[in-house]
Design an enzyme around this catalytic site. Structure first.
Site, PDB file in Angstrom:
ATOM      1  N   ASP A 114      -0.242  -5.226  -1.355  1.00 58.37           N
ATOM      2  CA  ASP A 114      -0.810  -4.088  -1.017  1.00 58.37           C
ATOM      3  C   ASP A 114      -0.184  -3.579   0.417  1.00 58.37           C
ATOM      4  OD1 ASP A 114      -2.368  -4.627  -3.284  1.00 58.37           O
ATOM      5  OD2 ASP A 114      -4.308  -4.381  -2.199  1.00 58.37           O
ATOM      6  N   HIS A 143       3.040 -11.377  -3.840  1.00 56.38           N
ATOM      7  CA  HIS A 143       3.348 -11.931  -5.038  1.00 56.38           C
ATOM      8  C   HIS A 143       4.899 -11.743  -5.556  1.00 56.38           C
ATOM      9  CE1 HIS A 143      -1.159 -12.527  -6.023  1.00 56.38           C
ATOM     10  NE2 HIS A 143      -1.216 -11.391  -5.212  1.00 56.38           N
ATOM     11  N   SER A 147       0.289  -7.733   8.391  1.00 60.02           N
ATOM     12  CA  SER A 147       1.860  -7.635   9.070  1.00 60.02           C
ATOM     13  C   SER A 147       2.606  -6.836   7.969  1.00 60.02           C
ATOM     14  CB  SER A 147       2.310  -9.309   9.183  1.00 60.02           C
ATOM     15  OG  SER A 147       3.579  -9.242   9.889  1.00 60.02           O
TER      16      SER A 147
END
Length: 284
Positions: A96, A152, A253
């Site tokens: 995301d 991921h 980050s």
């Protein structure tokens, strides 16, 4: 009240002063200790402040009850909350994020924002590796503090090596990116080298920032942070399926992804737009 306070805190000069001119490593270590504390006297106000300031959306979280701020940062999502774009030729977003600078790597030159270039061979300490992507593609993905912090595999990959590079912890928000030259090259980061089943190369570069207490890579060792394992390149041979967890930040980050010239970023990418883990971002 919240909106008014956030407008004040996001004024460029004040935001830069508050998030970069204080002792960055000290603040990062302090937040790391607070985040890991499970005692309710510390954890409850820390969690309340996080939810107030960081626009946290827990609607797809596995649980909304956390024993510490760290548990909130690294929360898991409920089953099925993210689906990864199918197809062997489709590369998905690993996380995301807010889409940042993206496009062609121009003879080894990349942009953190318009007008602020950096050299790929400064970000990636191996010049030969950097040269393989000198005319490829890049996309910058910024994770805000309230977002889901796990990342991921963007495709079916074999991870071949990880290089940890120690460094500073400048804020990576757009305000700092417009003021600090070569910011990503200054900050602590990891370089993850991977290939798909057809041998096509891909780089993922998670970049730490102020208040990021650690980067952990699930396929290596989640008990120790990369910082604890020390700098240098570690060869490996680890298969990860598209959508499989690769690691997490313990605060928001940035991940910079690099693809070879034979790939192409999707036309719909727009700087400043949100993207979710699993959405198509490029094609081989």
């Amino acid at each position: 009240m919240r909106n008014g306070l956030m407008r004040v805190l996001m004024q460029e000069d004040l935001n830069f002063l508050l998030t970069n001119r204080l002792p960055r490593r000290w603040a990062t270590n302090m937040v790391g200790r607070i985040a890991a504390t499970r005692h309710p006297i510390v954890a409850k106000p820390a969690l309340a402040a996080w939810r107030f300031f960081c626009d946290v959306d827990l609607s797809d979280a596995e649980t909304t009850r956390f024993a510490s701020l760290r548990d909130g940062f690294i929360r898991r999502l409920r089953a099925g909350a993210r689906s990864f774009a199918a197809g062997a030729r489709v590369v998905a977003s690993p996380c995301d994020a807010i889409v940042g600078a993206h496009g062609r790597v121009e003879d080894g030159r990349v942009y953190q924002v318009k007008g602020f270039p950096y050299r790929l061979d400064e970000l990636v300490p191996d010049a030969a590796l950097a040269a393989r992507f000198a005319d490829g593609w890049f996309v910058t993905l910024r994770l805000t503090a309230g977002m889901y912090h796990r990342f991921h595999a963007p495709a079916d990959l074999t991870v071949e090596a990880v290089t940890y590079q120690s460094g500073d912890c400048w804020n990576v928000n757009p305000i700092a990116l417009k003021r600090v030259e070569r910011l990503f090259c200054r900050n602590e980061r990891a370089v993850i080298e991977a290939r798909d089943a057809d041998g096509r190369a891909l780089l993922l570069v998670p970049v730490a920032a102020i208040l990021v207490a650690s980067i952990r890579l699930t396929f290596l060792d989640t008990e120790r942070t990369l910082r604890e394992q020390g700098p240098g390149r570690r060869a490996c041979d680890v298969a990860v399926e598209k959508g499989a967890e690769m690691g997490w930040f313990e605060h928001g980050s940035t991940i910079v992804m690099f693809l070879p010239a034979s790939a192409r970023l999707r036309d719909g990418l727009r700087e400043g737009a949100p993207i979710r883990a699993g959405e198509a971002i490029a094609d081989w």
